[in-house]
Motif scaffolding. Structure first.
Motif, PDB file in Angstrom:
ATOM      1  N   UNK A 292       3.708  11.993  12.189  1.00 39.90           N
ATOM      2  CA  UNK A 292       3.089  11.123  13.010  1.00 39.90           C
ATOM      3  C   UNK A 292       2.352   9.746  12.283  1.00 39.90           C
ATOM      4  N   UNK A 293       1.505  10.552  11.521  1.00 42.42           N
ATOM      5  CA  UNK A 293       0.555   9.442  10.810  1.00 42.42           C
ATOM      6  C   UNK A 293       1.527   8.800   9.700  1.00 42.42           C
ATOM      7  N   UNK A 294       2.526   9.401   9.152  1.00 41.15           N
ATOM      8  CA  UNK A 294       3.443   8.689   8.144  1.00 41.15           C
ATOM      9  C   UNK A 294       4.035   7.730   8.829  1.00 41.15           C
ATOM     10  N   UNK A 295       4.888   8.026  10.236  1.00 40.10           N
ATOM     11  CA  UNK A 295       5.497   7.150  10.962  1.00 40.10           C
ATOM     12  C   UNK A 295       4.667   5.806  11.484  1.00 40.10           C
ATOM     13  N   UNK A 296       3.422   6.139  11.644  1.00 41.97           N
ATOM     14  CA  UNK A 296       2.452   4.959  11.866  1.00 41.97           C
ATOM     15  C   UNK A 296       2.106   3.917  10.883  1.00 41.97           C
ATOM     16  N   UNK A 312      -2.035  -1.320   2.230  1.00 41.76           N
ATOM     17  CA  UNK A 312      -3.117  -0.550   1.709  1.00 41.76           C
ATOM     18  C   UNK A 312      -3.391   0.553   2.332  1.00 41.76           C
ATOM     19  N   UNK A 313      -3.359   1.935   1.771  1.00 48.48           N
ATOM     20  CA  UNK A 313      -3.818   3.094   2.567  1.00 48.48           C
ATOM     21  C   UNK A 313      -4.806   3.821   1.880  1.00 48.48           C
ATOM     22  N   UNK A 314      -6.098   3.805   2.366  1.00 52.89           N
ATOM     23  CA  UNK A 314      -7.327   4.207   1.700  1.00 52.89           C
ATOM     24  C   UNK A 314      -7.373   5.661   1.737  1.00 52.89           C
ATOM     25  N   UNK A 315      -7.888   6.523   0.482  1.00 53.53           N
ATOM     26  CA  UNK A 315      -7.663   7.688   0.382  1.00 53.53           C
ATOM     27  C   UNK A 315      -8.870   8.423   0.771  1.00 53.53           C
ATOM     28  N   UNK A 324      -2.518  13.924   5.688  1.00 58.37           N
ATOM     29  CA  UNK A 324      -1.851  13.667   4.645  1.00 58.37           C
ATOM     30  C   UNK A 324      -2.110  14.249   3.404  1.00 58.37           C
ATOM     31  N   UNK A 325      -3.324  14.311   2.922  1.00 60.61           N
ATOM     32  CA  UNK A 325      -3.275  14.946   1.747  1.00 60.61           C
ATOM     33  C   UNK A 325      -2.994  16.373   1.713  1.00 60.61           C
ATOM     34  N   UNK A 329       4.320  16.886  -0.543  1.00 60.15           N
ATOM     35  CA  UNK A 329       5.309  16.067  -0.282  1.00 60.15           C
ATOM     36  C   UNK A 329       5.082  14.824   0.659  1.00 60.15           C
ATOM     37  N   UNK A 330       3.842  14.586   1.235  1.00 59.31           N
ATOM     38  CA  UNK A 330       3.369  13.712   2.255  1.00 59.31           C
ATOM     39  C   UNK A 330       3.091  12.572   1.501  1.00 59.31           C
TER      40      UNK A 330
END
Length: 384
Positions: A292-296, A312-315, A324-325, A329-330
């Motif tokens: 769901x997070x990847x989809x967003x 940009x996606x902050x870590x 995600x982390x 595979x994410x």
């Protein structure tokens, strides 16, 4: 016997003295008349006084000591004195009358002056009242003009405000119509984009099906060719076991470079397959949250490719660390969608060149993520 001038003057001055004692106060016409009477009385008092009367014997009586002819002379002298006294009394009476006339004239003049002063005072009062009335009328007229001007100003302001309100309403309606038109255009563009994405997905599915069909055909042809190349053996009594199916060598093993779209699709599919193998059965809820997070993230980038905040996606965020982390595979899915890790920035950043050349392929990746998300949600329902 002739009365003396002193007695006549006193009798003439007696009414004047009485008038002085009972006269009005100073400053009035009666006071002025009293002053004139006093002056007349003083003038009468200054008249010459008569000589004291002498004793006169009756006519015909002859003093035994008088000389012959002396009685006649005495009688003549007495007559002359009587006539003189009468003349003086008459003159005094005329002087008194003249003084009284002068006093009456003075009183009349004083009364006339008082009347004139009273008339002048009344005229001044009337003039002041007239001027006051004119001034009040002018003030009322000025107030009426000011009130009319104020009403006119208020009416003009009200008209201007009404015109401004009408203009604002027209602008609001025009803006609403323009906004509605823009929304309709955006909805039409979004619908067209959805249709295009659906067509691209359908085309990709057809291409994948064609590729799989070609691979199956090549695999079948290779198996058939390998079977022909084997020597003929005698048939055993029992049918032999089915020969193991040989896999068709990959395009890289055959020395062929797959097309870019197929290679990117394979990378997204490989990353999603790795996620499914690792977490679909072990942690379907965590896999669903990760997908769901990847989809967003991918959907925001696909719909707004030029917005820097979606590139940009902050870590170091809590969502990235918890959703995600932890899932192997994410980040590979992010990398397959054009993101690359920038360690010095502490973020995953998408390459602008990827957005410019391959941005539409994000919708294909988004569709694959949605398919995997549906599978994870179905696994959650089965597990519950």
């Amino acid at each position: 016997m002739v009365p003396s001038r002193t007695g006549a003057a006193a009798s003439a001055a007696q009414p004047l003295a009485q008038r002085q004692r009972s006269g009005p106060g100073p400053g009035s016409p009666a006071a002025a008349t009293a002053a004139d009477d006093a002056r007349g009385s003083a003038a009468r008092q200054q008249l010459p006084r008569a000589a004291p009367s002498r004793v006169v014997r009756p006519y015909g009586m002859v003093s035994p000591y008088s000389a012959p002819g002396q009685e006649a002379a005495t009688h003549e002298a007495q007559e002359a004195d009587r006539r003189r006294k009468q003349q003086e009394a008459k003159e005094a009476e005329e002087a008194i009358l003249a003084a009284e006339r002068e006093a009456a004239k003075a009183r009349a003049a004083a009364e006339q002056q008082a009347a004139e002063r009273q008339a002048a005072f009344e005229q001044a009062e009337r003039q002041a009242a007239f001027e006051r009335a004119e001034r009040e009328a002018a003030e009322r007229e000025t107030a009426a003009r000011q009130a009319a001007a104020q009403r006119e100003l208020e009416e003009r302001r009200a008209a201007e405000q009404a015109a401004a309100a009408r203009e604002a309403e027209r602008e609001r309606r025009a803006a609403a119509l323009q906004r509605a038109e823009l929304e309709q255009r955006a909805a039409a563009m979004e619908q067209a984009e959805r249709e295009r994405r659906a067509a691209e997905i359908e085309q990709a599915e057809r291409e994948r099906a064609a590729v799989e069909q070609a691979q199956r055909e090549r695999r079948a042809a290779a198996i058939e060719q390998a079977a022909r190349a084997q020597p003929t053996l005698p048939q055993p009594a029992e049918p032999p076991a089915e020969a193991p199916r040989q896999e068709l060598p990959s395009a890289a093993a055959r020395g062929r470079t797959p097309p870019p779209g197929e290679r990117e699709a394979d990378e997204v599919v490989k990353a999603l397959v790795a996620l499914r193998r690792g977490y679909l059965e072990a942690d379907p809820a965590g896999l669903a949250t990760c997908l769901q997070t990847l989809k967003t993230l991918i959907g925001n980038l696909a719909r707004n490719p030029q917005d820097p905040k979606f590139q940009r996606v902050r870590c170091d965020t809590g969502a990235f660390r918890s959703k995600i982390a932890p899932f192997d595979g994410a980040t590979a899915v992010l990398k397959a969608c054009g993101f690359s890790e920038q360690e010095e920035e502490g973020a995953w950043v998408v390459d602008p060149a990827y957005i410019k050349s391959k941005g539409p392929r994000l919708f294909d990746a988004l569709a694959k993520v949605e398919v995997m998300l549906n599978q994870a949600q179905a696994a959650m329902q089965r597990g519950s």
